[in-house]
Design a protein around this motif. Sequence first.
Motif, mmCIF file in Angstrom:
data_model
loop_
_atom_site.group_PDB
_atom_site.id
_atom_site.type_symbol
_atom_site.label_atom_id
_atom_site.label_comp_id
_atom_site.label_asym_id
_atom_site.label_seq_id
_atom_site.Cartn_x
_atom_site.Cartn_y
_atom_site.Cartn_z
ATOM 1 N N ARG A 57 43.817 7.407 -17.927
ATOM 2 C CA ARG A 57 43.573 6.131 -18.655
ATOM 3 C C ARG A 57 42.921 5.322 -17.888
ATOM 4 O O ARG A 57 42.081 4.316 -18.006
ATOM 5 N N GLU A 58 43.453 5.113 -16.539
ATOM 6 C CA GLU A 58 42.988 4.084 -15.373
ATOM 7 C C GLU A 58 41.278 4.401 -15.054
ATOM 8 O O GLU A 58 40.655 3.505 -15.170
ATOM 9 N N GLY B 240 54.208 10.326 -8.383
ATOM 10 C CA GLY B 240 53.806 8.910 -9.098
ATOM 11 C C GLY B 240 54.980 7.810 -9.175
ATOM 12 O O GLY B 240 56.176 8.241 -8.961
ATOM 13 N N HIS C 93 48.335 16.404 -16.238
ATOM 14 C CA HIS C 93 49.749 16.395 -15.449
ATOM 15 C C HIS C 93 49.729 17.525 -14.449
ATOM 16 O O HIS C 93 49.240 18.598 -14.717
ATOM 17 N N ARG D 199 59.689 6.417 -22.937
ATOM 18 C CA ARG D 199 58.697 6.635 -22.330
ATOM 19 C C ARG D 199 58.351 5.759 -21.198
ATOM 20 O O ARG D 199 58.760 4.489 -21.089
ATOM 21 N N ALA E 44 55.527 5.752 -11.960
ATOM 22 C CA ALA E 44 56.260 5.623 -13.278
ATOM 23 C C ALA E 44 57.548 6.115 -13.547
ATOM 24 O O ALA E 44 58.547 5.592 -14.350
ATOM 25 N N THR E 45 57.842 7.374 -12.869
ATOM 26 C CA THR E 45 59.168 7.992 -13.112
ATOM 27 C C THR E 45 60.003 8.216 -11.885
ATOM 28 O O THR E 45 60.859 9.032 -11.632
ATOM 29 N N ARG F 214 47.825 13.761 -8.238
ATOM 30 C CA ARG F 214 48.605 12.854 -7.653
ATOM 31 C C ARG F 214 49.652 13.450 -6.426
ATOM 32 O O ARG F 214 50.276 14.688 -6.871
ATOM 33 N N PRO G 122 57.030 3.513 -17.797
ATOM 34 C CA PRO G 122 57.602 3.522 -16.376
ATOM 35 C C PRO G 122 58.974 2.848 -16.635
ATOM 36 O O PRO G 122 59.311 2.085 -17.432
ATOM 37 N N THR H 137 47.565 11.233 -18.714
ATOM 38 C CA THR H 137 48.327 10.814 -17.634
ATOM 39 C C THR H 137 47.760 9.202 -17.455
ATOM 40 O O THR H 137 46.802 8.959 -17.992
ATOM 41 N N THR H 138 48.827 8.528 -16.696
ATOM 42 C CA THR H 138 48.307 7.429 -16.435
ATOM 43 C C THR H 138 46.899 7.186 -15.612
ATOM 44 O O THR H 138 46.049 6.189 -16.090
ATOM 45 N N GLU H 139 46.741 7.908 -14.804
ATOM 46 C CA GLU H 139 45.669 8.089 -13.993
ATOM 47 C C GLU H 139 44.486 8.173 -14.869
ATOM 48 O O GLU H 139 43.304 7.626 -14.525
#
Length: 246
Positions: free
Chosen positions: A15-16, A201, A75, A174, A203-204, A101, A176, A11-13
């Motif tokens: 990675r962050e 989230g 996710h 893919r 992004a989508t 999230r 966002p 997920t983005t989170e």
Amino acid sequence: MSPHVLILGGTTEARELAATLTARTGTRVTTSLAGRVSRPGAVAGDVRIGGFGGAEGLAAWLRAHDVSAVVDATHPFAEAITANAVRAAARCGVPAVVLRRPGWRPGPGDDWHPVASPAAAAAVLPRLGRRVFLTTGRLGLAAFAGLTGQHFVVRSVEPPAPPMPADVELLLARGPFTVAGELALLREHRIDVVVTKDSGGAATAAKLTAARELGVPVVVVSRPPLPPGAAAVPDVPGALAWLGAG
Ligand code: NAP
């Protein structure tokens, strides 16, 4: 020895969190990816790829690699790995938290139809529309395979495999995604119903705004519950605070 945090990712989170943790502290960070995506983006720190072999395998990995904390940042619909993470960490006495999230919430003007599963989404579709924008992921197509009266525009990161509906148009992309882009997509394909999981989230989320603007109904598949007793935080700052690295 410096603490070793295992982040279950994808997920983005995740990675962050890996980027922030490796930049801010002397913590050793390993991110684990399932290996479903052929070209995952860059991840800070160490990366391992592939399943562990259930909760037992994950517990063995935690012991073998002296893991001091686990953050399950997978996710919200990755139910099996979250259950395994909570079970394996408890078995090893390693602290664990689920970074989950928040889900999306309907606002004024939204025409949402919450359902409990992809199968339930397939059951309500025939009375809602004929041109479907389906964003439930390539593994979620099987539930719609029996529908023959709908045209499906399917968007996924990787090409889906059968079973899937007969009338499918595939868009590989893919996030966002932007509201302008989603509006254009819904118009171009004359979409009259959207199906999504409640991924949450930013992004989508643009498809939801676009659907509202065009008055298109959205079938929203609800999330699976967290494992009983699991500690949870809603975002990356919450995970950092839980780790004592905020
Ligand atoms: P899942 O059903 O919960 O997991 C199935 C199995 O895949 C797990 O039992 C585990 O195998 C392995 N696995 C899953 N995530 C892993 C990870 N981060 N590291 C190592 N092994 C992992 O998961 P899923 O729904 O297929 O999702 C797979 C990955 O894609 C997750 O990392 C998730 O964050 C990401 N993702 C999922 C979705 C979604 O809608 N489900 C959307 C976007 C991204 P073993 O039992 O062998 O350990």
